[in-house]
Write an enzyme that holds these catalytic residues in place. Structure first.
Site, PDB file in Angstrom:
ATOM      1  N   SER A 108       1.721  16.178  11.608  1.00 22.83           N
ATOM      2  CA  SER A 108       1.159  15.220  12.712  1.00 22.83           C
ATOM      3  C   SER A 108       2.755  14.673  13.217  1.00 22.83           C
ATOM      4  O   SER A 108       3.563  14.204  12.117  1.00 22.83           O
ATOM      5  CB  SER A 108       0.395  14.242  12.229  1.00 22.83           C
ATOM      6  OG  SER A 108       0.592  12.987  12.727  1.00 22.83           O
ATOM      7  N   HIS A 137      -4.001  -1.253   6.890  1.00 28.07           N
ATOM      8  CA  HIS A 137      -3.515  -1.389   8.402  1.00 28.07           C
ATOM      9  C   HIS A 137      -2.987  -0.305   8.909  1.00 28.07           C
ATOM     10  O   HIS A 137      -1.723   0.107   8.573  1.00 28.07           O
ATOM     11  CB  HIS A 137      -2.369  -2.616   8.298  1.00 28.07           C
ATOM     12  CG  HIS A 137      -3.004  -3.906   8.298  1.00 28.07           C
ATOM     13  ND1 HIS A 137      -1.820  -4.826   8.175  1.00 28.07           N
ATOM     14  CD2 HIS A 137      -4.063  -4.563   8.216  1.00 28.07           C
ATOM     15  CE1 HIS A 137      -2.676  -6.247   8.090  1.00 28.07           C
ATOM     16  NE2 HIS A 137      -4.066  -5.811   8.166  1.00 28.07           N
ATOM     17  N   GLU A 138      -4.011   0.651   9.051  1.00 31.84           N
ATOM     18  CA  GLU A 138      -3.440   1.689   9.924  1.00 31.84           C
ATOM     19  C   GLU A 138      -2.893   1.550  11.316  1.00 31.84           C
ATOM     20  O   GLU A 138      -3.712   0.757  12.031  1.00 31.84           O
ATOM     21  CB  GLU A 138      -4.395   2.871  10.106  1.00 31.84           C
ATOM     22  CG  GLU A 138      -3.982   4.172  10.851  1.00 31.84           C
ATOM     23  CD  GLU A 138      -2.650   4.894  10.311  1.00 31.84           C
ATOM     24  OE1 GLU A 138      -2.713   5.420   9.057  1.00 31.84           O
ATOM     25  OE2 GLU A 138      -2.000   5.128  11.076  1.00 31.84           O
ATOM     26  N   HIS A 194       2.899   3.980   4.121  1.00 30.00           N
ATOM     27  CA  HIS A 194       2.805   5.300   4.426  1.00 30.00           C
ATOM     28  C   HIS A 194       3.218   5.768   5.925  1.00 30.00           C
ATOM     29  O   HIS A 194       3.213   5.115   6.881  1.00 30.00           O
ATOM     30  CB  HIS A 194       1.200   5.726   4.444  1.00 30.00           C
ATOM     31  CG  HIS A 194       1.040   5.700   3.129  1.00 30.00           C
ATOM     32  ND1 HIS A 194       0.080   6.999   2.587  1.00 30.00           N
ATOM     33  CD2 HIS A 194       0.712   5.000   2.090  1.00 30.00           C
ATOM     34  CE1 HIS A 194      -0.332   6.723   1.407  1.00 30.00           C
ATOM     35  NE2 HIS A 194       0.193   5.533   0.775  1.00 30.00           N
ATOM     36  N   GLU A 195       3.999   6.830   5.793  1.00 30.67           N
ATOM     37  CA  GLU A 195       4.587   7.411   7.085  1.00 30.67           C
ATOM     38  C   GLU A 195       5.833   6.390   7.666  1.00 30.67           C
ATOM     39  O   GLU A 195       6.229   6.971   8.724  1.00 30.67           O
ATOM     40  CB  GLU A 195       3.616   7.652   7.941  1.00 30.67           C
ATOM     41  CG  GLU A 195       2.463   8.748   8.016  1.00 30.67           C
ATOM     42  CD  GLU A 195       1.312   8.050   7.346  1.00 30.67           C
ATOM     43  OE1 GLU A 195       0.804   8.728   6.215  1.00 30.67           O
ATOM     44  OE2 GLU A 195       0.997   6.917   7.620  1.00 30.67           O
ATOM     45  N   GLU A 229      -2.780  13.836  -0.727  1.00 26.01           N
ATOM     46  CA  GLU A 229      -3.579  13.986   0.531  1.00 26.01           C
ATOM     47  C   GLU A 229      -3.500  15.689   0.873  1.00 26.01           C
ATOM     48  O   GLU A 229      -4.463  16.017   1.347  1.00 26.01           O
ATOM     49  CB  GLU A 229      -3.455  13.226   1.668  1.00 26.01           C
ATOM     50  CG  GLU A 229      -2.303  13.130   2.250  1.00 26.01           C
ATOM     51  CD  GLU A 229      -1.896  12.225   3.406  1.00 26.01           C
ATOM     52  OE1 GLU A 229      -2.595  11.354   3.448  1.00 26.01           O
ATOM     53  OE2 GLU A 229      -0.626  12.480   3.857  1.00 26.01           O
TER      54      GLU A 229
HETATM   55  C1  NOJ Z   1      -2.478   8.809   6.206  1.00 23.90           C
HETATM   56  C2  NOJ Z   1      -2.190   8.229   4.906  1.00 23.90           C
HETATM   57  O1  NOJ Z   1      -1.218   8.841   3.927  1.00 23.90           O
HETATM   58  C3  NOJ Z   1      -3.456   8.356   4.154  1.00 23.90           C
HETATM   59  O2  NOJ Z   1      -3.530   7.891   3.073  1.00 23.90           O
HETATM   60  C4  NOJ Z   1      -4.559   7.608   4.917  1.00 23.90           C
HETATM   61  O3  NOJ Z   1      -5.695   7.707   4.580  1.00 23.90           O
HETATM   62  C5  NOJ Z   1      -4.712   8.053   6.527  1.00 23.90           C
HETATM   63  N1  NOJ Z   1      -3.451   8.127   7.031  1.00 23.90           N
HETATM   64  C6  NOJ Z   1      -5.215   7.245   7.251  1.00 23.90           C
HETATM   65  O4  NOJ Z   1      -4.607   5.889   7.595  1.00 23.90           O
HETATM   66 CA    CA Z   2       0.624  10.714   4.742  1.00 16.29          CA
END
Ligand code: NOJ
Ligand code: CA
Length: 704
Positions: free
Chosen positions: A193, A412-413, A481-482, A506
């Site tokens: 992604s 917090h996404e 993350h990311e 994941e």
């Molecule tokens: C990617 C993250 O690495 C994962 O842990 C998370 O569940 C998803 N994004 C959704 O935010």
């Molecule tokens: Ca990830």
């Protein structure tokens, strides 16, 4: 702090060549800095073997004249430092910071005596250097077009690498020769992604190499602040690498104002692989913590409403199946899809499980509105970070968790809309304070907004730090993350407790990780800092869930236990679901006991791509934990216990792969036994293909 000020000047060959050698305190490493025909360069050797052959230094600018040539040396200073410091949390309580430094001032006569500095620090385990730009009339602002630092290699090394990319580090590792990288690039660049692979052959750092003459070499950077991240261009024919900075939307790489400096470029080197894992060079090159009060920063072992979203087929982040939602919508009017994971009832079960088993916290993803179309539309306002779904009662759940001595971890996404997140950040953190949260997992899935920025650009680098610092104002810990891969900034901002920034668990549910993956990560991604790898998967065969998936987590169950020791992080998840842990309570015992913050660490054996065995002493306790892992090959780990205090007997509980175990055969076959060990004990223990070994060691209870 500065012990001595000595100048070791060995050679003035001619007017056009200046060279100076600086050795490491133990004399093994030797840096030579030179200016030839006005161009600065360096080379590095270890025990007489070349690590970096003559490599140019310099920065190309977009506006003012470049910092590449026309230099003469106008000053040089050398000093030695040997002191210690203690991290807030870490792999060891006391870290030695010992190096010899050379600071050279380079003047460009033709630019009205404009000058820059290069600072080299030669440690026993490697080299760090950075460019410094003092404030002066001739230099106030400048725009970087490209950093021209070279890392020329002395041979066609074995290399563990992922493709250079402006937006992600979530690639599987490729092992090859340096010369093979260009030819393997297409195959290595799997789909991820928001990826933005660099067009010419390049690799991300930290990158790990092993030379044909047995040197282990790791290249990365330290203290990445107000500067874009560095990938490395690879010239496979010439065996040369060079800096490749992440650009901004208009194609520039960095905007600097004096006084300022670049991040440190780091080269960790040894003839022992174990020294690479033990290196604290990157941390030593970061600044001490910026916070006065760090008492609120604590290690966290947690479970979460999370893995089930990837494997169970029964639950998900979104509350409804409506599409095209807006934050102004009344979500209680939407028809629930019946699969929402973050419900009051379900979260309570996780809280109960956490309380029963001594976990500190429960991560809950999918608690807030917006997940119906959170991904793929490049929309700015996906989440507001303060509005729960109708079936998630923030106050009641936090009160329930509190009554059980457990915290809920906020999620917090941001869907990579950093602009939206920054606008809402203070309200979001205030909301956390008001409701009893003290830790947040942030996420940056998708293409970045401001559009055209990259996850690794200067703007985003500053964003992540802004989030960490703002979080500290609210006494909140951050697990990102990311985000851009870490560079040791958890020393300065210890509430930035862990990061993902690599291919984590994941992916075991999205195609699988190679059995060797876990033996490479500590030599690459984890060189920069702790990883939220999310280990602890006990139900490794995913066909178990009856979703039609035939995937499996490519390790044995015991290897998942070993990761708690081999994959350092003061934040560790037990990622599997309570019902799976309840089926293997004796194995869960190790996860319950294992420490996540340490007094000391002993890297017993290691070879990148093959195996790692590490022992660690728990912070403030007479307890030790050992983790051993192997790749797809079975092996026998050689265990020593000489780190234990002499003359005492200890009870060591061994969690070992069963005789018939293997990552793709019987991953859940294991044995548990307790034996007596002393500092003299030597032990050989078999690891299954894709397997592991975990040991917890405590003082023996004396029999009456
Ligand atoms: C990617 C993250 O690495 C994962 O842990 C998370 O569940 C998803 N994004 C959704 O935010
Ligand atoms: Ca990830």
């Amino acid at each position: 702090m500065f012990r001595s000020l000595s100048l070791v000047l060995i050679l003035f060959a001619s007017r056009s060549l200046f060279a100076q050698v600086v050795s490491s305190p133990d004399g093994n490493l030797s840096l030579t800095f030179a200016v030839s025909e006005g161009v600065p360069s360096y080379q590095l050797s270890y025990k007489q073997k070349q690590v970096i052959t003559p490599s140019k230094l310099g920065i190309e600018t977009a506006d003012v004249p470049s910092f590449l040539s026309g230099f003469t040396i106008s000053n040089r200073a050398q000093l030695s430092v040997n002191d210690t410091w203690s991290p807030v949390m870490g792999e060891q309580k006391v870290i030695r910071n010992q190096y010899n430094e050379l600071l050279v001032t380079l003047t460009q006569k033709e630019q009205k005596d404009r000058y820059i500095r290069i600072r080299f620090r030669v440690f026993n385990d490697g080299l760090g250097f950075r460019y410094e730009f003092p404030q002066q009339d001739q230099l106030k602002y400048f725009v970087i077009k490209e950093e021209r630092t070279e890392f020329n290699l002395a041979g066609d090394h074995k290399i563990f690498w992922i493709p250079g990319d402006y937006d992600t580090n979530e690639y599987p590792y490729t092992t090859s020769r340096v010369s093979e990288i260009p030819g393997l690039m297409a195959k290595a660049t799997v789909q991820i992604s928001a990826q933005q692979p660099i067009k010419n052959p390049s690799v991300q750092t930290p990158v790990m190499m092993k030379s044909p003459d047995g040197l282990y070499i790791n290249i990365h950077e330290a203290a990445l602040i107000n500067y874009p991240a560095m990938a490395l261009n690879v010239d496979g024919a010439a065996l040369k690498m060079s800096a490749h900075l992440c650009p901004d939307p208009v194609g520039n790489k960095g905007y600097l104002q004096t006084d300022t400096h670049s991040p440190w470029r780091t080269i960790v080197v040894s003839d022992k692989a174990t020294d690479i894992l033990a290196s604290k060079l990157i941390l030593n090159l970061n600044e001490p913590t910026a916070y006065k009060d760090v008492s609120w920063i604590k290690p966290v072992k947690y479970v979460g409403v999370w893995w089930e979203y990837f494997v169970s087929g029964k639950s998900t982040w979104a509350y409804s199946d409506v599409t095209n939602v807006k934050l102004t919508d009344d979500f209680s009017k939407f028809k629930p899809n019946g699969r929402h994971g973050a419900t009051n009832e379900h979260v309570r079960k996780y809280i109960d499980f956490a309380a029963e088993n001594g976990f500190d916290a429960v991560l809950v993803e999918g608690w807030n509105i917006g997940w119906e179309d959170w991904f793929g539309n490049w929309k700015e306002e996906v989440f507001d970070f303060v509005t729960p779904y109708p079936d998630f009662d923030v106050k009641a759940l936090n009160a329930y968790a509190k009554s059980k001595g457990v915290k809920i971890i906020m999620h917090h996404e941001t869907s990579a809309s950093a602009t939206n997140y920054e606008r809402r950040l203070n309200a979001a953190f205030q909301f956390m304070n008001d409701n009893g949260y003290n830790a947040v997992k942030t996420g940056y899935v998708g293409q970045v907004i401001p559009r055209g920025e990259h996850h690794d650009s200067q703007w985003m680098v500053n964003h992540y730090i802004h989030v960490a610092k703002t979080a500290a104002d609210y006494k909140i810990m951050v697990n990102s993350h990311e985000a851009v891969r870490p560079t040791g900034l958890h020393r300065t901002y210890p509430n930035w407790i862990a990061q993902e920034s690599a291919r984590g668990t994941e992916f075991e549910a999205m195609g699988g990780l190679a059995p060797e993956h876990g033996t490479i990560l500590p030599f690459t991604r984890l060189m920069g800092g702790p990883m939220d790898y999310t280990p602890g998967i006990f139900q490794t065969d995913l066909s178990y869930y009856g979703t039609g998936s035939t995937q499996r987590v490519n390790t044995t169950l015991v290897k998942q236990l070993a990761y708690y020791v081999t994959m350092y992080s003061p934040l560790q998840m037990a990622a599997d679901m309570p019902e799976n842990y309840n089926r293997f309570k004796d194995a869960l015992q190790f996860i319950k006991e294992v420490a996540v913050d340490w007094d000391d660490t002993y890297v017993l054996e290691a070879e990148p791509g093959d195996y790692i065995t590490i022992a660690r002493k728990a912070k403030g306790k007479d307890e030790w934990f050992v983790g051993g892992i192997t790749d797809e090959n079975a092996r026998v780990a050689n265990l020593t216990f000489d780190y234990l205090p002499k003359g005492k007997k200890y009870a060591a509980t061994l969690y070992a792969d069963g005789k018939d175990a293997g990552w793709n055969t019987r991953p859940q076959s294991y044995t548990i036994k307790t034996i007596t060990v002393t500092s003299e004990t030597k032990l050989k223990q078999a690891l299954a293909p894709g397997g592991g070994l975990a040991i917890s060691i405590k003082e023996e209870v004396k029999k009456k």
